[in-house]
Design a protein around this motif. Structure first.
Motif, PDB file in Angstrom:
ATOM      1  N   PRO B  63       0.905  -1.153   0.094  1.00  0.00           N
ATOM      2  CA  PRO B  63       0.077  -0.004   0.056  1.00  0.00           C
ATOM      3  C   PRO B  63       0.954   1.256   0.014  1.00  0.00           C
ATOM      4  O   PRO B  63       0.636   2.336  -0.702  1.00  0.00           O
ATOM      5  N   GLU B  64       2.073   1.141   0.539  1.00  0.00           N
ATOM      6  CA  GLU B  64       2.739   2.599   0.826  1.00  0.00           C
ATOM      7  C   GLU B  64       3.372   2.948  -0.633  1.00  0.00           C
ATOM      8  O   GLU B  64       3.806   4.090  -0.866  1.00  0.00           O
ATOM      9  N   THR B  65       3.328   2.108  -1.690  1.00  0.00           N
ATOM     10  CA  THR B  65       4.146   2.724  -2.868  1.00  0.00           C
ATOM     11  C   THR B  65       3.016   3.355  -3.838  1.00  0.00           C
ATOM     12  O   THR B  65       1.860   3.093  -3.825  1.00  0.00           O
ATOM     13  N   ASP B  66       3.566   4.036  -4.656  1.00  0.00           N
ATOM     14  CA  ASP B  66       2.961   5.029  -5.664  1.00  0.00           C
ATOM     15  C   ASP B  66       2.838   4.188  -7.049  1.00  0.00           C
ATOM     16  O   ASP B  66       3.874   3.745  -7.414  1.00  0.00           O
ATOM     17  N   PHE B  67       1.497   3.765  -7.334  1.00  0.00           N
ATOM     18  CA  PHE B  67       1.579   2.945  -8.782  1.00  0.00           C
ATOM     19  C   PHE B  67       0.348   3.306  -9.397  1.00  0.00           C
ATOM     20  O   PHE B  67      -0.678   2.832  -9.452  1.00  0.00           O
ATOM     21  N   PRO B  68       0.280   4.382 -10.004  1.00  0.00           N
ATOM     22  CA  PRO B  68      -0.513   5.353 -10.895  1.00  0.00           C
ATOM     23  C   PRO B  68      -0.747   4.306 -12.293  1.00  0.00           C
ATOM     24  O   PRO B  68       0.147   3.936 -12.897  1.00  0.00           O
ATOM     25  N   GLY B  69      -1.887   3.812 -12.341  1.00  0.00           N
ATOM     26  CA  GLY B  69      -2.261   3.273 -13.557  1.00  0.00           C
ATOM     27  C   GLY B  69      -1.749   1.781 -13.349  1.00  0.00           C
ATOM     28  O   GLY B  69      -1.387   1.231 -14.719  1.00  0.00           O
ATOM     29  N   GLY B  70      -1.620   1.376 -12.300  1.00  0.00           N
ATOM     30  CA  GLY B  70      -0.880  -0.335 -12.476  1.00  0.00           C
ATOM     31  C   GLY B  70       0.460  -0.117 -12.937  1.00  0.00           C
ATOM     32  O   GLY B  70       1.142  -1.497 -13.041  1.00  0.00           O
ATOM     33  N   LEU B  71       1.165   0.922 -12.780  1.00  0.00           N
ATOM     34  CA  LEU B  71       2.593   0.784 -13.149  1.00  0.00           C
ATOM     35  C   LEU B  71       3.439   1.676 -12.454  1.00  0.00           C
ATOM     36  O   LEU B  71       2.857   2.821 -11.572  1.00  0.00           O
ATOM     37  N   PRO B  72       4.700   1.538 -12.008  1.00  0.00           N
ATOM     38  CA  PRO B  72       5.341   2.389 -11.214  1.00  0.00           C
ATOM     39  C   PRO B  72       5.417   3.812 -11.678  1.00  0.00           C
ATOM     40  O   PRO B  72       5.348   3.995 -12.844  1.00  0.00           O
ATOM     41  N   SER B  73       5.527   5.108 -11.029  1.00  0.00           N
ATOM     42  CA  SER B  73       5.605   6.467 -11.494  1.00  0.00           C
ATOM     43  C   SER B  73       6.713   6.576 -12.485  1.00  0.00           C
ATOM     44  O   SER B  73       7.796   5.957 -12.344  1.00  0.00           O
ATOM     45  N   GLY B  74       6.219   7.005 -13.666  1.00  0.00           N
ATOM     46  CA  GLY B  74       7.477   7.313 -14.648  1.00  0.00           C
ATOM     47  C   GLY B  74       7.724   6.281 -15.569  1.00  0.00           C
ATOM     48  O   GLY B  74       8.483   6.301 -16.527  1.00  0.00           O
ATOM     49  N   ALA B  75       7.118   5.039 -15.371  1.00  0.00           N
ATOM     50  CA  ALA B  75       7.462   3.751 -16.118  1.00  0.00           C
ATOM     51  C   ALA B  75       6.999   3.844 -17.456  1.00  0.00           C
ATOM     52  O   ALA B  75       7.644   3.569 -18.523  1.00  0.00           O
ATOM     53  N   VAL B  76       6.113   4.774 -17.983  1.00  0.00           N
ATOM     54  CA  VAL B  76       5.454   4.670 -19.413  1.00  0.00           C
ATOM     55  C   VAL B  76       6.243   5.984 -20.354  1.00  0.00           C
ATOM     56  O   VAL B  76       6.940   5.381 -20.939  1.00  0.00           O
ATOM     57  N   GLU B  77       6.720   6.818 -19.477  1.00  0.00           N
ATOM     58  CA  GLU B  77       7.776   7.702 -20.125  1.00  0.00           C
ATOM     59  C   GLU B  77       8.998   6.795 -20.499  1.00  0.00           C
ATOM     60  O   GLU B  77       9.751   7.046 -21.616  1.00  0.00           O
ATOM     61  N   ALA B  78       9.486   6.055 -19.384  1.00  0.00           N
ATOM     62  CA  ALA B  78      10.995   5.357 -19.617  1.00  0.00           C
ATOM     63  C   ALA B  78      10.799   4.226 -20.710  1.00  0.00           C
ATOM     64  O   ALA B  78      11.602   4.327 -21.494  1.00  0.00           O
ATOM     65  N   VAL B  79       9.733   3.937 -20.856  1.00  0.00           N
ATOM     66  CA  VAL B  79       9.478   2.840 -21.804  1.00  0.00           C
ATOM     67  C   VAL B  79       9.516   3.592 -23.296  1.00  0.00           C
ATOM     68  O   VAL B  79      10.183   3.186 -24.115  1.00  0.00           O
ATOM     69  N   LYS B  80       8.742   4.730 -23.418  1.00  0.00           N
ATOM     70  CA  LYS B  80       8.656   5.580 -24.618  1.00  0.00           C
ATOM     71  C   LYS B  80      10.112   6.125 -25.020  1.00  0.00           C
ATOM     72  O   LYS B  80      10.194   5.759 -26.140  1.00  0.00           O
ATOM     73  N   VAL B  81      10.901   6.382 -24.091  1.00  0.00           N
ATOM     74  CA  VAL B  81      12.341   6.964 -24.431  1.00  0.00           C
ATOM     75  C   VAL B  81      12.948   5.646 -24.907  1.00  0.00           C
ATOM     76  O   VAL B  81      13.886   5.747 -25.847  1.00  0.00           O
ATOM     77  N   ALA B  82      13.036   4.772 -23.946  1.00  0.00           N
ATOM     78  CA  ALA B  82      14.033   3.469 -24.316  1.00  0.00           C
ATOM     79  C   ALA B  82      13.655   2.748 -25.625  1.00  0.00           C
ATOM     80  O   ALA B  82      14.587   2.441 -26.292  1.00  0.00           O
TER      81      ALA B  82
END
Ligand SMILES: Nc1ncnc2c1ncn2[C@@H]1O[C@H](COP(=O)(O)OP(=O)(O)OP(=O)(O)O)[C@@H](O)[C@H]1O
Ligand SMILES: [Mg+2]
Lengths: 429, 324
Positions: B63-82
């Motif tokens: 519960p203490e983690t930030d998981f917006p939209g089922g992914l760790p924060s910033g993951a979508v951007e990281a995937v797009k860049v990589a």
């Protein structure tokens, strides 16, 4: 529910030549790697000499380093070729674990570096030859439960899995004879309703490795220029790519002699030391290799029973009420049954033996009662090469599998002896 | 020391084989699971042999983690860049997965080396996705920029229902791992391994490595963490990361080592257990050998004249038997 049971089981089929590993529910193993470990011997020598000076710490860290510095599979071959400090160990000989230290290391790499899974998260399905001693099963259990902490373990008999592999869509027929020709062992195993008929198992001292050795010998005798340190590997490649089963040796010799251009193949290789390319011819060994199963006398003078005769003897020694069912379902498994037309030849030779017997008995009875013809059916399927693994994958994804496993709790309560037997479970029949 | 590779061996192999046999156009459908409960699914249909669907499921976040939209924060951007240009993120992902990527093989670079590098990067998808927030925090440290999380306690998931903690400061980042093991023997071995690990850091030659500490109770930095996150049977390991550990290409290595730290420890615990078993087996073998040597020679005893079919006990022996 046990969370581990919601993840796919890990299925590992350790063979003499190759290990097939992957996750239950898939149609193919993730990796097929040679069952070999390359260990850095220099550390071990170091630890031995330092034991005199009783420097415990040095000895310990040398031991730990040696414990980490090893490779398996193709990497092991590559290492031992490029550097002399690595020695190759083959943990399995003739289908039986021969070196437990090497085996444990091999599993360690399979789990952590190939499959990259946490062994505590998965049930494990391992395989064993039908002749494995119960003690060996205990050892396996000990390593799996104590070193790797697996939550559950099932050790299945290889031919039983091969039988399960043949029937996935239609109903699962668990009666049949499995002809498992691998790298280091050949077994003919009758199975009735998922139970191995132990007293009728027949083993043949000729298997894939012998075919390779025979081809190597034929090529050497003809004077093909293959670098000696590479000749076994070349013979293996030649075997796997060019060999086929013929229907009649004499005719096949004639064919080759009449049209050499059509039948003689070329093998291209590179010398490992100098890197210079070379070629060699492949002739009669193309059909003589697989022929050792049908006419063993061309290879060995000690063992001369052809494979079809052994299969027939095996079925004849099984309980009389199972024989017809056994003739009807002869299942091939193992890499060395992959030769082109292997199953046709086997079917034909076996049918000949059976028909001759029926004729003889008809004659004896004077034509009053006719015996019913016996149906002989040799089954071949595309996944034959890793049929054992595939059968494990199928069984490992049934809900009954998880119940049939020995669990870590049971192991802790009763000890390694629980691994001696593994129940046949529903889904198998 | 043996480190776990950051890419999935099987995923890389599958992608390589696929690229090689693309004309054969066979169907593919594989499911598998990696450590920390990361699940993969790869699928290729016969109709579109150059499109690969790669789905990834992540460990359940505490519960203490930030998981917006089922992914760790910033993951979508990281995937797009990589994976710019070759990958499309499907929304929503396939049932039961957190992320589904559509790889287009026809858009892969023709250059052999660049293609290989891209394939390895795709095979490291777990690190790109799960390591995204850690990477972002360390990047701030490297570029000396101020992030919004400064001096706050950030919880990041790394195992099912377990998180580790990161405290970004202006000049350093503190990373704390609560270490938990299921098996009691593992716990003991891990505890001593970690203490040795910290000791080893202090010895010469490793002065440039991040300082690390082990303690059996939660370090002060965690005083704002939820109580459930503070029980760890193998103690707590903290690393202090300085800008020099994340400059340039070192950033990737640091993210990768930290992301797999728990798996690394548990791998080494298993190795030591294996090592102990090897030694125990050798000991048993040598004892059995000694016993075998001590056996009286069978052939010799047969020839003895007074070899009788029963053995007469002396009074003393009989007495001993009676009491045993
Ligand atoms: N296409 C092929 N044609 C002929 N032989 C093959 C082919 N592919 C593999 N082999 C041979 O099959 C053998 C390996 O088979 P398999 O993997 O079933 O054996 P294994 O399980 O390692 O050994 P065992 O079951 O005896 O312990 C090797 O000798 C290999 O050379
Ligand atoms: Mg086998």
């Amino acid at each position: 529910m046990d969370p581990a049971a919601s993840r796919p089981a890990v299925v590992i089929d350790n063979g003499t030549g190759y290990t097939k590993m992957g996750f239950a529910g898939n149609v193919e193993p993730c990796f097929i790697v040679p069952t070999v470990v390359a260990v850095n011997e220099s550390f071990q020598n170091q630890s031995r000499s330092s034991s005199k000076s009783s420097n415990w710490l040095a000895q310990h860290s040398a031991g730990v380093m040696a414990d980490l510095d090893f490779y398996i599979g193709e990497d092991a071959h590559a290492r031992s070729r490029s550097s002399s400090i690595y020695n190759l160990t083959y943990p399995i000989k003739h289908g039986q674990v021969d070196n437990w230290d090497a085996m444990e290391r091999f599993w360690q790499h399979c789990i952590f570096n190939y499959l990259r899974c946490d062994p505590e998260d998965h049930y494990f399905l391992l395989t064993e030859s039908p002749l494995t001693a119960p003690e060996s099963r205990e050892y396996t259990g000990e390593i799996m439960f104590e070193t790797f902490n697996v939550p559950g373990l099932y050790i299945a008999v290889q031919p039983v899995l091969a039988l399960a592999a043949g029937y996935t869509t239609s109903k699962c027929e668990m009666t049949g004879v499995v002809v498992d020709v691998g790298d280091g062992a050949t077994h003919v195993v009758p199975v009735a309703d998922g139970y191995v008929i132990g007293s009728s198992i027949k083993s043949i001292p000729i298997s894939g490795k012998d075919v390779t050795l025979f081809i190597q010998q034929l090529m050497r005798e003809r004077g093909e220029h293959v670098p000696p340190e590479d000749s076994f590997e070349v013979a293996r490649k030649v075997k796997e790519t060019y060999c086929y089963t013929c229907s009649d040796i004499v005719k096949e010799y004639n064919k080759h002699d009449k049209e050499p251009a059509k039948y003689i193949k070329q093998f291209k290789g590179v010398k490992p030391k100098t890197g210079a390319p070379y070629t060699c011819d492949i002739g009669y060994e193309r059909f003589l290799g697989p022929e050792v199963f049908f006419n063993p006398e061309i290879y060995s003078s000690d063992f001369t029973s052809p494979l079809p005769v052994v299969i027939d003897k095996c079925i004849q020694s099984a309980p009389i009420d199972t024989r017809r069912a056994l003739y009807k379902n002869i299942v091939l498994s193992g890499g060395s049954t992959m030769f082109k037309d292997f199953h046709r030849r086997l079917q034909r030779d076996l049918k000949k033996i059976v028909d001759a017997r029926v004729l003889a008995s008809d004659a004896r009875l004077g034509g009053e009662v006719k015996a019913q013809p016996v149906e002989v059916n040799v089954v071949s399927h595309p996944i034959q090469k890793f049929a054992v693994w595939f059968g494990g994958s199928v069984l490992g994804s049934t809900p009954e599998f998880f119940e049939a496993c020995h669990t870590k709790a049971e192991y802790d309560e009763y000890g390694a002896s629980i691994c001696r037997t593994n129940p046949v479970f529903k889904g198998m029949y | 020391m043996i480190l776990l590779q950051s890419h999935s061996r099987f995923l890389l192999q599958t992608l390589l084989n696929r690229l090689r046999d693309i004309e054969k156009g066979v169907e593919l459908d594989y499911h598998w699971v990696e450590f920390d409960d990361i699940r993969y699914h790869v699928q290729v249909s016969m109709k579109n042999p150059h499109l690969v669907l790669l789905s990834l499921s992540l460990p359940t976040p505490p519960p203490e983690t930030d998981f917006p939209g089922g992914l760790p924060s910033g993951a979508v951007e990281a995937v797009k860049v990589a994976y710019a240009g070759v990958v499309q993120i499907l929304d929503p992902p396939r049932d039961g997965f957190n992320l589904t990527l559509k790889l287009n093989f026809s858009k892969f670079p023709p250059n052999e080396d660049r293609r290989q590098a891209l394939l390895v990067k795709i095979a490291s998808v777990r690190e790109i996705v799960l390591g995204a927030p850690l990477r972002a925090l360390l990047k701030h440290l490297a570029t000396k920029t101020i992030s919004s999380d400064m001096d706050q306690l950030v919880a990041l998931v790394h195992r099912p229902n377990e998180s580790f903690f990161v405290i970004p400061r202006v000049d350093k980042v503190i990373v704390v791992f609560p270490m938990r093991f299921k098996d009691s023997i593992d716990t003991v071995l891990a505890t001593s391994f970690l203490q040795e690990f910290v000791q080893a850091r202090r010895t010469a030659g490793l002065n440039n490595a991040p300082p690390c500490l082990w303690s059996s109770s939660p370090p002060l930095e965690l005083n704002k963490a939820p109580v459930e996150a503070l029980s760890a049977n193998a103690g707590f390991v903290s690393f202090v990361i300085f800008p020099r550990h994340v400059e340039g290409r070192k950033l990737d290595r640091t993210v990768s080592s930290l992301s797999t730290f728990h798996a690394y420890v548990s791998y080494h615990v298993k190795c030591s257990e294996g090592f102990m078993h090897t030694r125990m087996r050798r000991r048993v073998e040598s004892l059995i050998e000694a016993l075998d040597r001590a056996k009286p020679d069978v052939a010799e005893s047969k020839n003895l004249a007074n070899n009788r079919s029963f053995k007469r006990l002396s009074l003393k022996e009989a007495h001993a038997n009676y009491h045993s």
